[in-house]
Design a protein around this motif. Structure first.
Motif, PDB file in Angstrom:
ATOM      1  N   GLY A 127       0.830  -1.203   0.000  1.00  0.00           N
ATOM      2  CA  GLY A 127       0.000   0.000   0.000  1.00  0.00           C
ATOM      3  C   GLY A 127       0.864   1.253   0.000  1.00  0.00           C
ATOM      4  N   SER A 128       0.459   2.249  -0.773  1.00  0.00           N
ATOM      5  CA  SER A 128       1.245   3.484  -0.779  1.00  0.00           C
ATOM      6  C   SER A 128       0.324   4.702  -0.769  1.00  0.00           C
ATOM      7  N   LEU A 129       0.834   5.749  -0.179  1.00  0.00           N
ATOM      8  CA  LEU A 129       0.106   7.008  -0.118  1.00  0.00           C
ATOM      9  C   LEU A 129       0.899   8.043  -0.898  1.00  0.00           C
ATOM     10  N   THR A 130       0.248   8.670  -1.861  1.00  0.00           N
ATOM     11  CA  THR A 130       0.922   9.720  -2.636  1.00  0.00           C
ATOM     12  C   THR A 130       0.406  11.081  -2.165  1.00  0.00           C
ATOM     13  N   ILE A 131       1.339  11.963  -1.868  1.00  0.00           N
ATOM     14  CA  ILE A 131       0.966  13.309  -1.410  1.00  0.00           C
ATOM     15  C   ILE A 131       1.582  14.324  -2.374  1.00  0.00           C
ATOM     16  N   ILE A 132       0.755  15.197  -2.913  1.00  0.00           N
ATOM     17  CA  ILE A 132       1.289  16.289  -3.736  1.00  0.00           C
ATOM     18  C   ILE A 132       1.244  17.557  -2.881  1.00  0.00           C
ATOM     19  N   LEU A 133       2.409  18.031  -2.513  1.00  0.00           N
ATOM     20  CA  LEU A 133       2.464  19.271  -1.735  1.00  0.00           C
ATOM     21  C   LEU A 133       2.494  20.455  -2.696  1.00  0.00           C
ATOM     22  N   ARG A 134       1.693  21.456  -2.380  1.00  0.00           N
ATOM     23  CA  ARG A 134       1.686  22.643  -3.246  1.00  0.00           C
ATOM     24  C   ARG A 134       2.780  23.599  -2.777  1.00  0.00           C
ATOM     25  N   THR A 135       3.876  23.618  -3.522  1.00  0.00           N
ATOM     26  CA  THR A 135       5.006  24.484  -3.189  1.00  0.00           C
ATOM     27  C   THR A 135       5.057  25.630  -4.206  1.00  0.00           C
ATOM     28  N   ARG A 136       6.133  26.398  -4.159  1.00  0.00           N
ATOM     29  CA  ARG A 136       6.299  27.465  -5.162  1.00  0.00           C
ATOM     30  C   ARG A 136       6.537  26.875  -6.551  1.00  0.00           C
ATOM     31  N   GLY A 137       6.818  25.582  -6.619  1.00  0.00           N
ATOM     32  CA  GLY A 137       6.975  24.893  -7.911  1.00  0.00           C
ATOM     33  C   GLY A 137       8.413  24.790  -8.357  1.00  0.00           C
ATOM     34  N   CYS A 138       8.594  24.149  -9.483  1.00  0.00           N
ATOM     35  CA  CYS A 138       9.929  23.876 -10.013  1.00  0.00           C
ATOM     36  C   CYS A 138      10.614  25.181 -10.426  1.00  0.00           C
ATOM     37  N   ARG A 139      11.902  25.279 -10.102  1.00  0.00           N
ATOM     38  CA  ARG A 139      12.640  26.499 -10.453  1.00  0.00           C
ATOM     39  C   ARG A 139      13.065  26.486 -11.916  1.00  0.00           C
ATOM     40  N   TRP A 140      13.123  25.303 -12.532  1.00  0.00           N
ATOM     41  CA  TRP A 140      13.592  25.205 -13.903  1.00  0.00           C
ATOM     42  C   TRP A 140      12.491  25.607 -14.880  1.00  0.00           C
ATOM     43  N   ARG A 141      11.389  24.942 -14.817  1.00  0.00           N
ATOM     44  CA  ARG A 141      10.176  25.303 -15.588  1.00  0.00           C
ATOM     45  C   ARG A 141      10.362  25.413 -17.097  1.00  0.00           C
ATOM     46  N   ARG A 142      11.338  24.727 -17.649  1.00  0.00           N
ATOM     47  CA  ARG A 142      11.552  24.913 -19.082  1.00  0.00           C
ATOM     48  C   ARG A 142      11.333  23.657 -19.906  1.00  0.00           C
ATOM     49  N   CYS A 143      11.008  22.546 -19.265  1.00  0.00           N
ATOM     50  CA  CYS A 143      10.894  21.299 -20.032  1.00  0.00           C
ATOM     51  C   CYS A 143       9.683  21.363 -20.969  1.00  0.00           C
ATOM     52  N   THR A 144       9.896  20.942 -22.198  1.00  0.00           N
ATOM     53  CA  THR A 144       8.868  21.113 -23.237  1.00  0.00           C
ATOM     54  C   THR A 144       7.623  20.256 -23.011  1.00  0.00           C
ATOM     55  N   VAL A 145       7.764  19.231 -22.173  1.00  0.00           N
ATOM     56  CA  VAL A 145       6.649  18.297 -22.000  1.00  0.00           C
ATOM     57  C   VAL A 145       5.913  18.510 -20.679  1.00  0.00           C
ATOM     58  N   CYS A 146       6.368  19.483 -19.885  1.00  0.00           N
ATOM     59  CA  CYS A 146       5.923  19.555 -18.487  1.00  0.00           C
ATOM     60  C   CYS A 146       4.858  20.616 -18.253  1.00  0.00           C
ATOM     61  N   GLY A 147       3.721  20.181 -17.729  1.00  0.00           N
ATOM     62  CA  GLY A 147       2.631  21.102 -17.443  1.00  0.00           C
ATOM     63  C   GLY A 147       2.764  21.745 -16.071  1.00  0.00           C
ATOM     64  N   TYR A 148       3.765  21.325 -15.307  1.00  0.00           N
ATOM     65  CA  TYR A 148       3.913  21.886 -13.952  1.00  0.00           C
ATOM     66  C   TYR A 148       4.422  23.320 -13.986  1.00  0.00           C
ATOM     67  N   ALA A 149       4.976  23.718 -15.145  1.00  0.00           N
ATOM     68  CA  ALA A 149       5.600  25.035 -15.232  1.00  0.00           C
ATOM     69  C   ALA A 149       4.618  26.133 -14.835  1.00  0.00           C
ATOM     70  N   SER A 150       3.330  25.901 -15.097  1.00  0.00           N
ATOM     71  CA  SER A 150       2.352  26.948 -14.790  1.00  0.00           C
ATOM     72  C   SER A 150       1.782  26.776 -13.377  1.00  0.00           C
ATOM     73  N   GLU A 151       2.219  25.733 -12.660  1.00  0.00           N
ATOM     74  CA  GLU A 151       1.671  25.499 -11.322  1.00  0.00           C
ATOM     75  C   GLU A 151       2.533  26.154 -10.248  1.00  0.00           C
ATOM     76  N   GLY A 152       2.060  26.084  -9.018  1.00  0.00           N
ATOM     77  CA  GLY A 152       2.860  26.576  -7.902  1.00  0.00           C
ATOM     78  C   GLY A 152       2.370  27.921  -7.410  1.00  0.00           C
ATOM     79  N   ALA A 153       2.536  28.122  -6.121  1.00  0.00           N
ATOM     80  CA  ALA A 153       2.164  29.377  -5.479  1.00  0.00           C
ATOM     81  C   ALA A 153       3.072  29.523  -4.266  1.00  0.00           C
ATOM     82  N   PRO A 154       3.348  30.766  -3.863  1.00  0.00           N
ATOM     83  CA  PRO A 154       4.250  30.930  -2.723  1.00  0.00           C
ATOM     84  C   PRO A 154       3.760  30.113  -1.525  1.00  0.00           C
ATOM     85  N   ALA A 155       4.681  29.371  -0.901  1.00  0.00           N
ATOM     86  CA  ALA A 155       4.300  28.563   0.267  1.00  0.00           C
ATOM     87  C   ALA A 155       5.469  28.552   1.244  1.00  0.00           C
ATOM     88  N   THR A 156       5.193  28.917   2.491  1.00  0.00           N
ATOM     89  CA  THR A 156       6.248  28.907   3.509  1.00  0.00           C
ATOM     90  C   THR A 156       6.393  27.486   4.044  1.00  0.00           C
TER      91      THR A 156
END
Ligand code: SF4
Ligand SMILES: [Zn+2]
Length: 313
Positions: free
Chosen positions: A16-45
């Motif tokens: 059994g496994s539990l997957t948790i997606i934490l909402r962080t400021r997001g990836c600093r790279w954000r340039r991969c052509t296939v990645c939809g995460y580039a538009s995600e993220g919000a400031p999080a302490t």
């Protein structure tokens, strides 16, 4: 924050496994052509992340032997997950008796200190998105921004600190024909073998707002056939290979003809938990011939991908 339960391979058996997606400021790279995460993220302490973590683990049970914490970026990036919060998350998992933690990180954030800190509390697997062992493809087609050498060096750091490495490979980066994509994945698995404890084959799907989506809309890309995934999964030896065919059977995801997608995707999911290639033996469909023709035509006659004009195939 999102959280869900599933099954994962743990020491050769389904657990059994539990997957948790934490909402962080997001990836600093954000340039991969296939990645939809580039538009995600919000400031999080750090405190915000701890609130999310506590909410996600409030119903943690002994069945959840594996916990995966993903951030749409790098768990070891100190700007994304401040180190004090990271330590409290690790302490929380250790206190709850979780057996194994899987996190993701780009190689540049993998330090001996960060891995040791984690391994001292919980068995830790670091997943790195190598995508392909071919530096040219990783650079030009995916825009990943690191080399195979940098990946291998990071894997060494993880191993020296007592952690394990999961290597993500991408089946069919943009601009590769179906046949070249299969060869690239097989070759990449062989090259990554000395650095990897497990390989995860990600079947390319089209995420919103990405350069890949634009290429696909122009008819210049078709997601990989599920038959191609089966070929790669059967061909990789010497290391467990996982695959979760996300969005299988849809136009944006890996697909065959529409009739056999469900059965093939089911076999791929079963293979991830059993590593038994026998699950592929009884699969067949008329579209298998069409796929074989695509492989032959793209590489022999056209020398380039047929693109998504072939999506009715
Ligand atoms: S490194 Fe990972 S999260 Fe960052 S842009 Fe590339 S694929 Fe996306
Ligand atoms: Zn079919």
């Amino acid at each position: 924050m999102a959280v869900w339960r599933s099954k994962d391979l743990l020491d050769g058996e389904a657990a059994g496994s539990l997957t948790i997606i934490l909402r962080t400021r997001g990836c600093r790279w954000r340039r991969c052509t296939v990645c939809g995460y580039a538009s995600e993220g919000a400031p999080a302490t750090g405190d915000d992340l701890l609130v999310q973590f506590r909410a996600a683990t409030k119903d943690l049970s002994p069945e959840d032997r594996v916990v995966k914490i993903y951030t749409s970026g790098s768990f070891f990036d100190p700007l994304e997950v401040p180190p004090p919060a990271r330590v409290r998350i690790l302490d929380g998992l250790a206190a709850a008796g979780v057996e194994k933690l899987i996190i993701e990180s780009r190689p540049e954030y993998v330090t001996g200190e960060a891995v040791e800190e984690s391994v001292a509390r919980i068995r830790t697997e670091v997943a790195v998105g190598l995508e392909t062992s071919n530096d040219l493809v990783r650079d030009r087609s995916i825009s990943k921004g690191f080399s195979f050498e940098e990946f291998a060096a990071a894997a060494k750091v993880v191993h020296a600190a007592g952690g394990s490495v999961k290597t993500y490979l991408l089946l069919k980066p943009p601009f590769l024909s179906e046949g070249v994509a299969i060869s690239d994945a097989l070759r990449s698995a062989r090259d990554a073998l000395p650095s990897s404890d497990v390989i995860s084959l990600n079947l390319c799907n089209i995420q919103k707002g990405t350069p890949l989506e634009r290429i696909w809309m122009l008819g210049e890309y078709r997601p990989p056939w599920l038959w191609s995934a089966v070929t790669v999964l059967k061909g990789v030896k010497g290391v467990p290979i996982l695959c979760d065919p996300v969005a299988a059977g849809t136009r944006r995801g890996p697909h065959n003809c529409g009739l056999c997608d469900e059965a093939v995707a089911k076999a791929i999911r079963e293979h991830a938990l059993t590593q038994d290639a026998g699950v592929f033996e009884d699969l067949d469909c008329r579209c298998r011939t069409a796929w074989e023709e695509v492989l032959a035509l793209e590489d022999l006659a056209f020398g380039s991908p047929l693109g998504s004009d072939s999506r009715r195939l």
